[in-house]
Design an enzyme around this catalytic site. Sequence first.
Site, PDB file in Angstrom:
ATOM      1  N   THR A   1       7.030  -3.044  -6.584  1.00  0.00           N
ATOM      2  CA  THR A   1       6.420  -4.035  -5.681  1.00  0.00           C
ATOM      3  C   THR A   1       7.458  -4.998  -5.087  1.00  0.00           C
ATOM      4  O   THR A   1       7.299  -5.457  -3.948  1.00  0.00           O
ATOM      5  CB  THR A   1       5.336  -4.846  -6.424  1.00  0.00           C
ATOM      6  OG1 THR A   1       5.887  -5.353  -7.646  1.00  0.00           O
ATOM      7  CG2 THR A   1       4.124  -3.980  -6.766  1.00  0.00           C
TER       8      THR A   1
ATOM      9  N   ALA B   1       0.825  -1.214   0.000  1.00  0.00           N
ATOM     10  CA  ALA B   1       0.000   0.000   0.000  1.00  0.00           C
ATOM     11  C   ALA B   1       0.857   1.261   0.000  1.00  0.00           C
ATOM     12  O   ALA B   1       0.456   2.298   0.505  1.00  0.00           O
ATOM     13  CB  ALA B   1      -0.923  -0.009   1.216  1.00  0.00           C
TER      14      ALA B   1
ATOM     15  N   ASN C   1     -33.912  26.999  19.199  1.00  0.00           N
ATOM     16  CA  ASN C   1     -33.072  26.270  20.169  1.00  0.00           C
ATOM     17  C   ASN C   1     -31.720  26.920  20.389  1.00  0.00           C
ATOM     18  O   ASN C   1     -30.977  26.497  21.251  1.00  0.00           O
ATOM     19  CB  ASN C   1     -32.876  24.820  19.706  1.00  0.00           C
ATOM     20  CG  ASN C   1     -32.201  24.729  18.355  1.00  0.00           C
ATOM     21  OD1 ASN C   1     -32.334  25.631  17.524  1.00  0.00           O
ATOM     22  ND2 ASN C   1     -31.491  23.653  18.113  1.00  0.00           N
ATOM     23  N   TYR C   2     -31.386  27.950  19.649  1.00  0.00           N
ATOM     24  CA  TYR C   2     -30.015  28.466  19.666  1.00  0.00           C
ATOM     25  C   TYR C   2     -30.046  29.942  20.010  1.00  0.00           C
ATOM     26  O   TYR C   2     -30.708  30.735  19.329  1.00  0.00           O
ATOM     27  CB  TYR C   2     -29.411  28.238  18.275  1.00  0.00           C
ATOM     28  CG  TYR C   2     -27.955  28.576  18.138  1.00  0.00           C
ATOM     29  CD1 TYR C   2     -27.022  28.097  19.050  1.00  0.00           C
ATOM     30  CD2 TYR C   2     -27.509  29.348  17.071  1.00  0.00           C
ATOM     31  CE1 TYR C   2     -25.680  28.393  18.909  1.00  0.00           C
ATOM     32  CE2 TYR C   2     -26.166  29.644  16.913  1.00  0.00           C
ATOM     33  CZ  TYR C   2     -25.253  29.170  17.840  1.00  0.00           C
ATOM     34  OH  TYR C   2     -23.926  29.462  17.694  1.00  0.00           O
TER      35      TYR C   2
ATOM     36  N   ARG D   1      -1.970   7.098 -11.578  1.00  0.00           N
ATOM     37  CA  ARG D   1      -3.029   7.094 -12.599  1.00  0.00           C
ATOM     38  C   ARG D   1      -4.382   7.536 -12.047  1.00  0.00           C
ATOM     39  O   ARG D   1      -5.305   7.843 -12.782  1.00  0.00           O
ATOM     40  CB  ARG D   1      -3.136   5.690 -13.222  1.00  0.00           C
ATOM     41  CG  ARG D   1      -1.943   5.320 -14.074  1.00  0.00           C
ATOM     42  CD  ARG D   1      -1.866   3.812 -14.354  1.00  0.00           C
ATOM     43  NE  ARG D   1      -1.229   3.068 -13.263  1.00  0.00           N
ATOM     44  CZ  ARG D   1      -0.985   1.762 -13.280  1.00  0.00           C
ATOM     45  NH1 ARG D   1      -1.338   1.043 -14.340  1.00  0.00           N
ATOM     46  NH2 ARG D   1      -0.403   1.158 -12.263  1.00  0.00           N
TER      47      ARG D   1
ATOM     48  N   ALA E   1     -48.388  23.405  11.508  1.00  0.00           N
ATOM     49  CA  ALA E   1     -47.552  23.815  10.381  1.00  0.00           C
ATOM     50  C   ALA E   1     -46.719  25.027  10.771  1.00  0.00           C
ATOM     51  O   ALA E   1     -47.220  25.963  11.381  1.00  0.00           O
ATOM     52  CB  ALA E   1     -48.432  24.159   9.187  1.00  0.00           C
TER      53      ALA E   1
ATOM     54  N   ARG F   1     -32.150  14.415  11.211  1.00  0.00           N
ATOM     55  CA  ARG F   1     -30.711  14.509  11.431  1.00  0.00           C
ATOM     56  C   ARG F   1     -30.288  13.750  12.679  1.00  0.00           C
ATOM     57  O   ARG F   1     -31.094  13.142  13.371  1.00  0.00           O
ATOM     58  CB  ARG F   1     -30.310  15.982  11.510  1.00  0.00           C
ATOM     59  CG  ARG F   1     -30.463  16.686  10.169  1.00  0.00           C
ATOM     60  CD  ARG F   1     -30.413  18.197  10.327  1.00  0.00           C
ATOM     61  NE  ARG F   1     -29.217  18.627  11.037  1.00  0.00           N
ATOM     62  CZ  ARG F   1     -29.110  19.787  11.678  1.00  0.00           C
ATOM     63  NH1 ARG F   1     -30.117  20.633  11.696  1.00  0.00           N
ATOM     64  NH2 ARG F   1     -27.992  20.102  12.286  1.00  0.00           N
TER      65      ARG F   1
HETATM   66  C1  UD1 Z   1       0.779  -5.198 -10.419  1.00  0.00           C
HETATM   67  C2  UD1 Z   1       1.581  -6.387 -10.941  1.00  0.00           C
HETATM   68  C3  UD1 Z   1       0.887  -6.965 -12.163  1.00  0.00           C
HETATM   69  C4  UD1 Z   1      -0.522  -7.383 -11.800  1.00  0.00           C
HETATM   70  C5  UD1 Z   1      -1.297  -6.208 -11.163  1.00  0.00           C
HETATM   71  C6  UD1 Z   1      -2.599  -6.716 -10.597  1.00  0.00           C
HETATM   72  C7  UD1 Z   1       3.913  -5.902 -10.422  1.00  0.00           C
HETATM   73  C8  UD1 Z   1       5.233  -5.495 -10.937  1.00  0.00           C
HETATM   74  N1  UD1 Z   1       2.919  -5.964 -11.272  1.00  0.00           N
HETATM   75  O1  UD1 Z   1       0.802  -4.206 -11.448  1.00  0.00           O
HETATM   76  O2  UD1 Z   1       1.599  -8.098 -12.649  1.00  0.00           O
HETATM   77  O3  UD1 Z   1      -1.214  -7.840 -12.960  1.00  0.00           O
HETATM   78  O4  UD1 Z   1      -0.547  -5.622 -10.087  1.00  0.00           O
HETATM   79  O5  UD1 Z   1      -3.421  -5.668 -10.139  1.00  0.00           O
HETATM   80  O6  UD1 Z   1       3.815  -6.198  -9.231  1.00  0.00           O
HETATM   81  N2  UD1 Z   1       3.174  -0.608  -4.370  1.00  0.00           N
HETATM   82  C9  UD1 Z   1       4.001  -0.430  -3.286  1.00  0.00           C
HETATM   83  N3  UD1 Z   1       5.249   0.038  -3.482  1.00  0.00           N
HETATM   84  C10 UD1 Z   1       5.720   0.350  -4.724  1.00  0.00           C
HETATM   85  C11 UD1 Z   1       4.865   0.175  -5.822  1.00  0.00           C
HETATM   86  C12 UD1 Z   1       3.612  -0.321  -5.611  1.00  0.00           C
HETATM   87  O7  UD1 Z   1       3.625  -0.702  -2.149  1.00  0.00           O
HETATM   88  O8  UD1 Z   1       6.876   0.795  -4.813  1.00  0.00           O
HETATM   89  C13 UD1 Z   1       1.811  -1.100  -4.146  1.00  0.00           C
HETATM   90  C14 UD1 Z   1       0.747  -0.157  -4.641  1.00  0.00           C
HETATM   91  O9  UD1 Z   1       0.343   0.749  -3.620  1.00  0.00           O
HETATM   92  C15 UD1 Z   1      -0.372  -1.093  -5.046  1.00  0.00           C
HETATM   93  C16 UD1 Z   1       0.330  -2.392  -5.394  1.00  0.00           C
HETATM   94  O10 UD1 Z   1       1.646  -2.293  -4.862  1.00  0.00           O
HETATM   95  O11 UD1 Z   1      -1.277  -1.328  -3.982  1.00  0.00           O
HETATM   96  C17 UD1 Z   1       0.407  -2.630  -6.903  1.00  0.00           C
HETATM   97  O12 UD1 Z   1       1.098  -1.561  -7.516  1.00  0.00           O
HETATM   98  P1  UD1 Z   1       0.699  -1.022  -8.944  1.00  0.00           P
HETATM   99  O13 UD1 Z   1       1.664   0.030  -9.322  1.00  0.00           O
HETATM  100  O14 UD1 Z   1      -0.720  -0.695  -8.998  1.00  0.00           O
HETATM  101  O15 UD1 Z   1       0.997  -2.320  -9.840  1.00  0.00           O
HETATM  102  P2  UD1 Z   1       0.350  -2.685 -11.253  1.00  0.00           P
HETATM  103  O16 UD1 Z   1       0.985  -1.878 -12.293  1.00  0.00           O
HETATM  104  O17 UD1 Z   1      -1.112  -2.622 -11.170  1.00  0.00           O
HETATM  105 CA    CA Z   2      -2.515  -1.948  -9.673  1.00  0.00          CA
END
Ligand code: UD1
Ligand code: CA
Length: 450
Positions: free
Chosen positions: A79, A8, A382-383, A14, A376, A329
């Site tokens: 990742t 995360a 109240n304030y 994007r 009606a 509310r």
């Molecule tokens: C990734 C996969 C892809 C897969 C897809 C599925 C890789 C290289 N690719 O691509 O094969 O089909 O997910 O949805 O893993 N994140 C980090 N640190 C980073 C980069 C990303 O924690 O440095 C986290 C992001 O917050 C996200 C997740 O990893 O929650 C996936 O990253 P994202 O950049 O969305 O990968 P995709 O291009 O979608």
């Molecule tokens: Ca992704």
Amino acid sequence: MLAVAILAAGKGTRMKSDLPKVLQPLAGATLVERVLRSCSHLGPQRQLLIVGHQAERVRSSLADHAGLEFVLQEPQNGTGHAVQQLLEPLAGFSGELLVLNGDVPLLRPETLEQLLERHRASGAAVTLLTARLADPSGYGRVFADDAGNVSAIVEHRDCSAEQRANTLTNAGIYCFNWQKLAAVLPQLRTDNDQGELYLTDTVAMLRPAVHLEVADPGETNGINDRLQLAQCEALLQQRLREHWMREGVSFIDPASCTLSDDTHFGRDVVVEPQCHFRGSTTVGAGCHIGPGCLIEESTLAAGVRVLHSVLSGATVAEGCSVGPFAQLRNGTELGPECRIGNFVEVKNSRLESGVKANHLSYLGDADVGSGVNVGAGTITANYDGVRKHRTVIGAGSKTGANSVLVAPIQLGEGVTVAAGSTLTQDVPSGSLAFGRARQQVKADWKGPAA
Ligand code: UD1
Ligand code: CA
């Protein structure tokens, strides 16, 4: 031993948002909350969340989540780099590591169970979840033989035209043998289009590597942009509505209505078009809702009718009727068989059974006894500009049209308030109260002199 790690740390470029991607909301919960929920039933010994971009914000959004360890990835170099950050916190750990992408929020808990079972049964070094997609663009492609052995994953942007034709995609969900993964993590290289360390590259280094193809590919939808966010929302909403239709709820125009995970309905509820339920909301058996309602954090007992109204933080007892065009509310409590009509607003007030406020009124910070008829245009003032004060109206009282009750004020039981009164003092039970100028009539009035 099972550890779960959720990726995360990414920025979510994007998404074009100031909000970190994993905090984007989906049917009332953030993406990362949904991912956490999808694996909580597995009872992992360790739960690690890898944070980086706006780490503090992500961390504080999950401050209440017990047992979650936050691991900082700084900078965010892919990742694979994210999972390398686990080498220290998971040093000495032995068992499975389930890795979940923080942006894949629709996974069913059973699917993760199956993945874990498959992994344990096969004795593979890694088992990954795959999906066969009609439109695989954007996803990593998985190259596997008929027996399910995976040779490699190639990212969409690194694929040749021929490789892109492969529709078997990587869901971003993996079960690793942690010790085997830990051994190859340091070998990752950045020789790809993005110059990042890819977790997907470990799959070609681990043997055996196998995959489990998900039955419903919708579960593995990843969210990278607003379009995919909206598509996932639609899918999730459809799941929720279908669930409740199976439980005995009629939706007249299902696609026009939205629910939250924490919306609960009794049997024989009818939901007319354009109704939206948010937060923790319960709608009792036989209620008739809509068209055109927004109901959040509210509890409705059986047989309540709500039409073109907004309810937020309200509790409504059986048989009440609300609307059209009413607003209940926070802190509104309606006793049984109350009737709240058009252009009536109620806030932080308790109305006992059978109260009628049919037109154009504001009841704020009020205690209204049973059977009271609110005329009606009755307003509880109240304030005082600094503080809020309470208005008490005893059972069986009637307020005339255009009454202003200046709080703090108490009307006893069976009080009648004359129309057009502004009352500033308490009124004992059984009395008639006037608070207005006496009418004067000038007979034979000729109008101003010419
Ligand atoms: C990734 C996969 C892809 C897969 C897809 C599925 C890789 C290289 N690719 O691509 O094969 O089909 O997910 O949805 O893993 N994140 C980090 N640190 C980073 C980069 C990303 O924690 O440095 C986290 C992001 O917050 C996200 C997740 O990893 O929650 C996936 O990253 P994202 O950049 O969305 O990968 P995709 O291009 O979608
Ligand atoms: Ca992704």
